[in-house]
Design a protein around this motif. Sequence first.
Motif, PDB file in Angstrom:
ATOM      1  N   GLY A   1      69.479  52.959  31.431  1.00 22.16           N
ATOM      2  CA  GLY A   1      69.849  54.281  31.913  1.00 22.16           C
ATOM      3  C   GLY A   1      68.706  55.112  32.454  1.00 22.16           C
ATOM      4  O   GLY A   1      68.913  55.923  33.362  1.00 22.16           O
TER       5      GLY A   1
ATOM      6  N   GLY B   1      74.011  52.159  27.805  1.00 23.54           N
ATOM      7  CA  GLY B   1      75.398  51.728  27.674  1.00 23.54           C
ATOM      8  C   GLY B   1      75.491  50.215  27.704  1.00 23.54           C
ATOM      9  O   GLY B   1      74.640  49.540  28.303  1.00 23.54           O
TER      10      GLY B   1
ATOM     11  N   HIS C   1      77.744  49.542  38.083  1.00 25.49           N
ATOM     12  CA  HIS C   1      77.995  50.556  37.061  1.00 25.49           C
ATOM     13  C   HIS C   1      76.742  51.349  36.737  1.00 25.49           C
ATOM     14  O   HIS C   1      75.648  50.803  36.579  1.00 25.49           O
ATOM     15  CB  HIS C   1      78.522  49.908  35.777  1.00 25.49           C
ATOM     16  CG  HIS C   1      78.872  50.907  34.719  1.00 25.49           C
ATOM     17  ND1 HIS C   1      79.957  51.731  34.809  1.00 25.49           N
ATOM     18  CD2 HIS C   1      78.260  51.234  33.551  1.00 25.49           C
ATOM     19  CE1 HIS C   1      80.023  52.506  33.752  1.00 25.49           C
ATOM     20  NE2 HIS C   1      79.003  52.228  32.971  1.00 25.49           N
TER      21      HIS C   1
ATOM     22  N   CYS D   1      75.340  53.946  33.929  1.00 21.72           N
ATOM     23  CA  CYS D   1      75.661  54.437  32.585  1.00 21.72           C
ATOM     24  C   CYS D   1      75.144  55.851  32.343  1.00 21.72           C
ATOM     25  O   CYS D   1      75.515  56.483  31.352  1.00 21.72           O
ATOM     26  CB  CYS D   1      75.106  53.485  31.526  1.00 21.72           C
ATOM     27  SG  CYS D   1      73.308  53.499  31.378  1.00 21.72           S
ATOM     28  N   ASN D   2      74.284  56.349  33.240  1.00 23.93           N
ATOM     29  CA  ASN D   2      73.637  57.646  33.061  1.00 23.93           C
ATOM     30  C   ASN D   2      74.253  58.662  34.015  1.00 23.93           C
ATOM     31  O   ASN D   2      74.094  58.554  35.248  1.00 23.93           O
ATOM     32  CB  ASN D   2      72.134  57.506  33.303  1.00 23.93           C
ATOM     33  CG  ASN D   2      71.373  58.804  33.130  1.00 23.93           C
ATOM     34  OD1 ASN D   2      71.949  59.842  32.823  1.00 23.93           O
ATOM     35  ND2 ASN D   2      70.067  58.751  33.327  1.00 23.93           N
TER      36      ASN D   2
ATOM     37  N   SER E   1      71.301  51.629  37.884  1.00 25.73           N
ATOM     38  CA  SER E   1      72.564  50.930  37.657  1.00 25.73           C
ATOM     39  C   SER E   1      72.293  49.516  37.159  1.00 25.73           C
ATOM     40  O   SER E   1      71.155  49.018  37.218  1.00 25.73           O
ATOM     41  CB  SER E   1      73.373  50.869  38.951  1.00 25.73           C
ATOM     42  OG  SER E   1      72.705  50.062  39.916  1.00 25.73           O
ATOM     43  N   TYR E   2      73.344  48.858  36.716  1.00 29.45           N
ATOM     44  CA  TYR E   2      73.211  47.492  36.189  1.00 29.45           C
ATOM     45  C   TYR E   2      72.581  46.565  37.226  1.00 29.45           C
ATOM     46  O   TYR E   2      71.645  45.814  36.918  1.00 29.45           O
ATOM     47  CB  TYR E   2      74.582  46.975  35.767  1.00 29.45           C
ATOM     48  CG  TYR E   2      74.583  45.535  35.284  1.00 29.45           C
ATOM     49  CD1 TYR E   2      74.154  45.216  33.997  1.00 29.45           C
ATOM     50  CD2 TYR E   2      75.016  44.505  36.114  1.00 29.45           C
ATOM     51  CE1 TYR E   2      74.149  43.899  33.553  1.00 29.45           C
ATOM     52  CE2 TYR E   2      75.015  43.188  35.676  1.00 29.45           C
ATOM     53  CZ  TYR E   2      74.591  42.895  34.402  1.00 29.45           C
ATOM     54  OH  TYR E   2      74.590  41.585  33.966  1.00 29.45           O
TER      55      TYR E   2
ATOM     56  N   ASN F   1      80.318  52.680  23.704  1.00 30.99           N
ATOM     57  CA  ASN F   1      80.154  54.134  23.672  1.00 30.99           C
ATOM     58  C   ASN F   1      81.176  54.818  22.776  1.00 30.99           C
ATOM     59  O   ASN F   1      80.857  55.772  22.053  1.00 30.99           O
ATOM     60  CB  ASN F   1      80.246  54.716  25.085  1.00 30.99           C
ATOM     61  CG  ASN F   1      78.895  54.778  25.773  1.00 30.99           C
ATOM     62  OD1 ASN F   1      77.861  54.680  25.134  1.00 30.99           O
ATOM     63  ND2 ASN F   1      78.909  54.923  27.080  1.00 30.99           N
TER      64      ASN F   1
END
Length: 501
Positions: free
Chosen positions: A259, A279, A288, A290-291, A300-301, A446
Amino acid sequence: MNTPGLPPVRHCIDTLPFENSFASLPPAFYTRLMPTPVPSPYLVCASKSAAALINLDTEQFSTDNFVQTLAGNRTPAGSDPLAAVYSGHQFGVWAGQLGDGRAILLGDVPAPGTSSPGTMELQLKGSGLTPYSRMGDGRAVLRSSIREFLCSEAMAALGIPTSRALCVTGSDMRVMRETPETSAIATRMAPTFVRFGSFEHWFYNGRKEELKILADYVIDRFYPELCDAANPYHALLSEVTRRTAHLIAQWQAVGFMHGVMNTDNMSILGQTIDYGPFGFMEAFDIRHICNHSDPQGRYSYQMQPRIGEWNCYALGQALLPLVGDVETTKDALQVYQPEYERTLSQLLHAKLGLQSVDVDDDGLIDAMFILMQNNHVDFTLFFRRLGDLRIDDPSQDEALRDLFLDRPAFDAWAVQYRTRLRQENRRDAERKAAMHAVNPKYVLRNYLAQVAIEKAQNKDFSEIARLLDVLEKPFDEQPENEKYANLPPDWASQLEVSCSS
């Protein structure tokens, strides 16, 4: 000191043999100061496995002395509290001087059984203002402290290099974020909290002498095998780069997203540190984020591997005056991509139950991720249930197929996968055991953390303890805890985590 052949000595908080190796550096590296006390502290949670690393008696958890000490209200004998200075790039932009704005290092204590140098630093995060707090209040809030505690211990159980969390202490003292929140102090442990930004600080301030002092300290204490290298600074950069690539491959393989991969959040030891808006991937989406504070998706991922390499280049820039020249520095950084690709390939082969490597495996794996992307399949459940697949009995695929909206597409991929499995002539039971040993059933989703946080905000800390117990055995079936492996409820999609903590 422990005597060979005798049970290890269990320390109380006052008998931990504190030193502070970082305090041996010149005063420019830190500011000595005491934590700021909080009113009426109480224990929120504690980790027995983290305590075992430093031979701390877990009966201490119930004592007021333990709570007062790790809330920052008293200082343990032998400790030498300080806050370190560092700088860094934040979201790709040079941010200048940062430093421990709310963390105070008590010192390091022996950690028998851990790797060189066999010590752990104890740091209080959220323990009050320091000279590096900038516009902050020096405090951490309960929700973020619980998340860091749980994820630190969960990652350790997954076998991923990480800082550890000894405990969280709380206080009813309020601090202001978007709304007033309860404050907390997390006690975290790592062999060192020196980070990429620690080196950037001295490079961008044109202070080569301090840069060399820090590099020599890190090599002598944490990489002694590099002391005799022809160019120890080249060797240091290469080894840190290799470890970073290895770490991020492990993140990708388990679906973990940090993140905030700023250079000031990157450990010089290649460990996961500074848990903020992290995450674990649920519905698979390679893009994705997560932040919630990262709308551009820098972290991102899909970007994590590239950002990991970018950060290593930032470290290389900082070490350039010591390494000697640009080409030698670039040479040290070349290890990143092959190490990342090799490690990720090994991990993915293990996750798929494949013992050998075939020329067509990349195509099989690429097709798998495209299928997961198109169907937004739950990352953890997919790999776990894949281990239950039987080579010669597709009729038993229902639990796995149910993860997909496009079941015919899954069936087509499963035909290719079964064909590949048959090449290895491995029994289903043996493969299943191997896959379940590397594909966790339980991760810190989460919504699970949120349930524990909301109960803790009402002074019910029991769910943190239950969740910790589950996460410490992520690969076990734990039928009594099956609900912790379920798909997230609908309301979980509304959860957001950000840099605010």
